[in-house]
Design an enzyme around this catalytic site. Structure first.
Site, short mmCIF file in Angstrom:
data_model
loop_
_atom_site.label_atom_id
_atom_site.label_comp_id
_atom_site.label_asym_id
_atom_site.label_seq_id
_atom_site.Cartn_x
_atom_site.Cartn_y
_atom_site.Cartn_z
N ARG A 144 0.84 -1.20 0.00
CA ARG A 144 0.00 0.00 0.00
C ARG A 144 0.88 1.26 0.00
O ARG A 144 1.48 1.60 1.00
CB ARG A 144 -0.91 0.01 1.22
CG ARG A 144 -1.77 1.26 1.37
CD ARG A 144 -2.87 1.32 0.33
NE ARG A 144 -3.81 0.21 0.50
CZ ARG A 144 -4.82 -0.03 -0.36
NH1 ARG A 144 -5.01 0.75 -1.41
NH2 ARG A 144 -5.63 -1.05 -0.14
N ARG A 150 1.30 -6.39 -9.80
CA ARG A 150 1.70 -5.76 -8.52
C ARG A 150 1.75 -6.77 -7.39
O ARG A 150 2.16 -6.43 -6.27
CB ARG A 150 0.75 -4.60 -8.16
CG ARG A 150 -0.67 -5.03 -7.85
CD ARG A 150 -1.56 -3.85 -7.52
NE ARG A 150 -2.86 -4.30 -7.04
CZ ARG A 150 -3.60 -3.67 -6.13
NH1 ARG A 150 -3.15 -2.53 -5.61
NH2 ARG A 150 -4.76 -4.13 -5.76
N HIS A 204 -0.25 3.85 -10.20
CA HIS A 204 -1.18 4.18 -9.12
C HIS A 204 -0.43 4.96 -8.02
O HIS A 204 -0.25 4.48 -6.90
CB HIS A 204 -1.75 2.88 -8.57
CG HIS A 204 -2.90 3.00 -7.63
ND1 HIS A 204 -3.36 4.20 -7.15
CD2 HIS A 204 -3.68 2.04 -7.05
CE1 HIS A 204 -4.37 3.97 -6.32
NE2 HIS A 204 -4.58 2.67 -6.25
N ASP A 256 -13.16 9.48 -5.83
CA ASP A 256 -12.70 8.40 -6.72
C ASP A 256 -13.20 8.74 -8.12
O ASP A 256 -14.34 8.45 -8.47
CB ASP A 256 -13.24 7.05 -6.25
CG ASP A 256 -12.54 5.88 -6.93
OD1 ASP A 256 -11.74 6.12 -7.85
OD2 ASP A 256 -12.80 4.72 -6.54
N GLU A 280 -3.10 9.81 -10.62
CA GLU A 280 -2.55 8.68 -11.34
C GLU A 280 -2.60 8.88 -12.85
O GLU A 280 -3.64 9.21 -13.41
CB GLU A 280 -3.33 7.42 -10.97
CG GLU A 280 -3.48 7.24 -9.46
CD GLU A 280 -4.52 6.22 -9.09
OE1 GLU A 280 -4.68 5.23 -9.83
OE2 GLU A 280 -5.20 6.40 -8.06
#
Length: 301
Positions: free
Chosen positions: A74, A100, A170, A214, A273
């Site tokens: 994270r 990832r 990200h 978001d 991003e």
């Protein structure tokens, strides 16, 4: 993991070494005349980038990150590929793709100068047998650590049929106080609000964050700036091969549901991003390639 052999093959005296990180995961530690950085071979993920004149890291990394195979780290700059967001086919494959959550291979390191170090990683199609991605491919990630952090992710189609991808760097940026941050460069852009049934809206004025956000911005500008008055800096994001951008902050309610994020961490980061998502679907023809690029730097006062 044979760290002695890795350093024999790829170490650069007084600039780069491979060290065991949390959970014994191999990390590439860079310390040159411009900046310090930390790159995880797990996920091919830049975890830290700190120009020498900066008191604070440019990137945010959660202190509660899980350094366990199968779980994403994270923070930093995770690589989302070959899809961004939930599994587009609804097959319960992992969010944001699978690269990832696996180890990458270190292929090359170079001291370009006393103040610039490059690292090359690759990820091959060895995981396509997992019912994850049954397409022959080669993925290459080139990272340059200098006054500017440069990332270049190249997708090579090594098969006989075309395939389509979405992808994102990200990136988590460390900020002093999320409520005082501004994101410049998205004014008047349309975006899809993922917290409001994906409804398309138009950005009115400068982006600020006062609640959970978001959003996927379409036809976004290729140069964005994060203005942070608390840490007294402006972070410049340049992404030449994209037309979409994502802005995300989980705020308190969602943060409490995330085991790898402290409840108040949302106050100290913002994700802005660069990528190819939503309608910016990239089709890669057999024998061809496509590169996603992003450059991160600090603008002068």
């Amino acid at each position: 993991m044979d760290f002695q052999q890795l350093n024999s093959d790829f170490g650069i005296p007084r600039q780069l070494e491979i060290i065991p990180g949390p959970g014994g995961m191999p990390m590439i530690k860079v310390d040159n005349g411009s900046a310090r950085a930390l790159i995880s071979l797990y996920g091919g993920q830049v975890l830290s980038f700190q120009p020498l004149e900066q008191a604070e890291d440019v990137l945010f990394l959660s202190g509660q990150s899980a350094y366990t195979e199968g779980k994403a780290i994270r923070g930093g700059i995770p690589v989302c590929w070959p899809w961004f967001g939930p599994d587009p086919k609804g097959l319960q494959r992992p969010n944001h793709g699978f690269v990832r959550n696996h180890f990458w291979q270190l292929t090359k390191t170079e001291a370009v100068s006393d103040s610039e170090t490059t690292v090359s990683l690759r990820f091959t199609d060895r995981f396509k047998q997992e019912n994850t991605w049954r397409k022959p491919f080669l993925l290459m990630l080139d990272i340059s650590i200098g006054p500017i952090l440069r990332l270049k992710l190249t997708t090579c189609n090594t098969g006989n049929e075309p395939f389509s991808i979405t992808q994102v760097f990200h990136s988590y940026f460390r900020v002093g106080d999320i409520k005082r941050v501004q994101v410049l460069g998205l004014e008047d852009c349309d975006y899809f609000d993922k917290l409001d049934q994906g409804i398309q809206k138009t950005q009115k004025g400068i982006v600020t964050v006062a609640r959970e956000v978001d959003r996927v911005y379409v036809e976004a500008y290729k140069n964005l700036v994060i203005v942070d008055p608390v840490l007294k800096r402006r972070i410049h994001i340049n992404s030449p091969n994209t037309s979409t951008a994502v802005v995300w902050n989980p705020w308190l309610k969602t943060s409490k549901k995330m085991s790898d994020l402290a409840d108040t961490d949302y106050q100290r980061f913002i994700c802005v991003e660069a990528g190819n998502v939503a309608f910016d679907l990239i089709q890669v023809q057999p024998g061809s390639q496509f590169s996603l690029q992003a450059n991160y730097s600090l603008l002068p006062d």
